[in-house]
Design a protein around this motif. Structure first.
Motif, PDB file in Angstrom:
ATOM      1  N   VAL A 199       0.830  -1.202   0.000  1.00 56.93           N
ATOM      2  CA  VAL A 199       0.000   0.000   0.000  1.00 56.93           C
ATOM      3  C   VAL A 199       0.870   1.259   0.000  1.00 56.93           C
ATOM      4  O   VAL A 199       0.610   2.208  -0.745  1.00 56.93           O
ATOM      5  N   HIS A 200       1.929   1.243   0.805  1.00 53.47           N
ATOM      6  CA  HIS A 200       2.808   2.411   0.837  1.00 53.47           C
ATOM      7  C   HIS A 200       3.429   2.667  -0.534  1.00 53.47           C
ATOM      8  O   HIS A 200       3.441   3.788  -1.028  1.00 53.47           O
ATOM      9  N   ARG A 201       3.931   1.602  -1.148  1.00 54.35           N
ATOM     10  CA  ARG A 201       4.603   1.774  -2.439  1.00 54.35           C
ATOM     11  C   ARG A 201       3.597   2.128  -3.530  1.00 54.35           C
ATOM     12  O   ARG A 201       3.903   2.858  -4.470  1.00 54.35           O
ATOM     13  N   HIS A 202       2.399   1.612  -3.390  1.00 56.86           N
ATOM     14  CA  HIS A 202       1.336   1.923  -4.336  1.00 56.86           C
ATOM     15  C   HIS A 202       0.939   3.393  -4.224  1.00 56.86           C
ATOM     16  O   HIS A 202       0.888   4.118  -5.215  1.00 56.86           O
ATOM     17  N   ASN A 203       0.696   3.836  -3.006  1.00 56.34           N
ATOM     18  CA  ASN A 203       0.292   5.230  -2.801  1.00 56.34           C
ATOM     19  C   ASN A 203       1.383   6.196  -3.243  1.00 56.34           C
ATOM     20  O   ASN A 203       1.092   7.285  -3.743  1.00 56.34           O
ATOM     21  N   SER A 204       2.637   5.804  -3.033  1.00 57.34           N
ATOM     22  CA  SER A 204       3.751   6.683  -3.383  1.00 57.34           C
ATOM     23  C   SER A 204       4.228   6.463  -4.812  1.00 57.34           C
ATOM     24  O   SER A 204       5.190   7.111  -5.238  1.00 57.34           O
ATOM     25  N   ARG A 205       3.583   5.555  -5.520  1.00 60.85           N
ATOM     26  CA  ARG A 205       3.959   5.253  -6.907  1.00 60.85           C
ATOM     27  C   ARG A 205       5.445   4.927  -7.036  1.00 60.85           C
ATOM     28  O   ARG A 205       6.127   5.411  -7.942  1.00 60.85           O
ATOM     29  N   LEU A 206       5.960   4.137  -6.108  1.00 55.81           N
ATOM     30  CA  LEU A 206       7.379   3.778  -6.153  1.00 55.81           C
ATOM     31  C   LEU A 206       7.572   2.551  -7.042  1.00 55.81           C
ATOM     32  O   LEU A 206       6.844   1.557  -6.893  1.00 55.81           O
ATOM     33  N   PRO A 207       8.538   2.620  -7.970  1.00 58.50           N
ATOM     34  CA  PRO A 207       8.753   1.511  -8.901  1.00 58.50           C
ATOM     35  C   PRO A 207       8.950   0.181  -8.182  1.00 58.50           C
ATOM     36  O   PRO A 207       9.790   0.065  -7.282  1.00 58.50           O
ATOM     37  N   THR A 208       8.162  -0.801  -8.568  1.00 56.43           N
ATOM     38  CA  THR A 208       8.154  -2.088  -7.885  1.00 56.43           C
ATOM     39  C   THR A 208       7.926  -3.188  -8.902  1.00 56.43           C
ATOM     40  O   THR A 208       7.088  -3.058  -9.784  1.00 56.43           O
ATOM     41  N   MET A 209       8.689  -4.246  -8.763  1.00 53.53           N
ATOM     42  CA  MET A 209       8.491  -5.422  -9.612  1.00 53.53           C
ATOM     43  C   MET A 209       8.129  -6.589  -8.713  1.00 53.53           C
ATOM     44  O   MET A 209       8.784  -6.827  -7.702  1.00 53.53           O
ATOM     45  N   ILE A 210       7.069  -7.289  -9.082  1.00 58.34           N
ATOM     46  CA  ILE A 210       6.605  -8.410  -8.285  1.00 58.34           C
ATOM     47  C   ILE A 210       6.544  -9.648  -9.170  1.00 58.34           C
ATOM     48  O   ILE A 210       6.039  -9.579 -10.290  1.00 58.34           O
TER      49      ILE A 210
END
Ligand SMILES: [Zn+2]
Length: 260
Positions: A199-210
């Motif tokens: 949720v934090h990374r989503h809200n902050s739009r931080l680049p993430t690979m899953i």
């Protein structure tokens, strides 16, 4: 040599011709047509200065990956044209490869790669980190079950590591890889930590690979609160749909695998 060079220079004698570039100093990257790096020449590793190497070493330490893995699992060593899979499977691999190389070159938004174990998801995830390090950018690779173990250990009262610090680092790192979502033991605590992280990374739009072996409906069942975030429009979902690809697991860096 004039004797003043010291051991550092002696290690780079001209007869030690770099096998990577054959002494040319420039290399092409093996990327498919259409990739931004296609046909471009890049300085070979042998031209890097001591300062570059030091920075790369720091980035490598930060990445959570060993040099062995970073050397072995690059975009260059990823085989998109496997002969043991049909053309449909190869199409999936090529799309995943292109998505991962694009993400590594321009880390924006989220990249979600789904597919069975052994389809190369982890190889692509490691290759993203390797590419970032080579470009001087920090990237943090985490194997989700290990990450949750570390957080849990740091959470205990006699831990040497500050839990808040560790969680904050993972939460806010500029580029995060969450490898093998779904392989973790789904205790309420683990689910909650993952949820907070996502949720934090989503809200902050931080680049993430899953990466995950779970199908979309399985993510919805296992992580109902996560799945809506993963289905967001800024998440690039790339499935690798290769049937019967489970036997080839050699390229996974982690020994802790699912039993099946
Ligand atoms: Zn070279």
């Amino acid at each position: 040599m004039n004797g003043d060079g010291g051991s550092r220079l002696e290690a780079e004698e001209p007869e030690d011709r770099c096998p990577n570039c054959d002494g040319l100093g420039w290399v092409e990257r093996r990327v498919p047509l259409g990739h931004p790096d296609f046909g471009e020449l890049f300085p070979c590793r042998c031209r890097e200065s001591a300062a570059d190497r030091e920075r790369m070493q720091r980035l490598q330490n930060y990445s959570g990956l060993t040099k062995g893995m970073l050397d072995r699992m690059t975009f260059e060593t990823f085989n998109v044209r496997r002969h043991d899979i049909n053309s449909e499977g190869q199409g999936y691999l090529q799309r995943a490869y292109l998505a991962a190389t694009t993400f590594a070159t321009h880390p924006e938004g989220w990249l979600l790669i789904t597919g069975e174990h052994g389809t190369g998801k982890t190889h692509l995830a490691v290759a993203v980190v390797e590419h970032c390090i080579r470009n001087g950018l920090p990237a943090l690779f985490t194997f989700v079950p290990d990450l949750l173990d570390h957080l849990r250990a740091a959470f205990s009262p006699n831990s040497q590591v500050q839990y808040d610090q560790l969680f904050e680092q993972v939460k806010s790192t500029p580029l995060l890889i969450l490898d093998d979502l779904g392989a973790e033991t789904s205790t309420p605590w683990a689910k909650e930590k993952l949820y907070q992280l996502v949720v934090h990374r989503h809200n902050s739009r931080l680049p993430t690979m899953i990466t995950t072996y779970l199908e979309i409906d399985e993510i919805e069942a296992a992580h109902p609160r996560l799945s809506s975030r993963l289905m967001d429009t800024f998440v690039n979902w790339v499935p690798i749909g290769i049937p019967d690809y489970r036997d080839n697991r050699r390229d996974h860096p982690n020994s802790r695998r699912r039993g099946t």
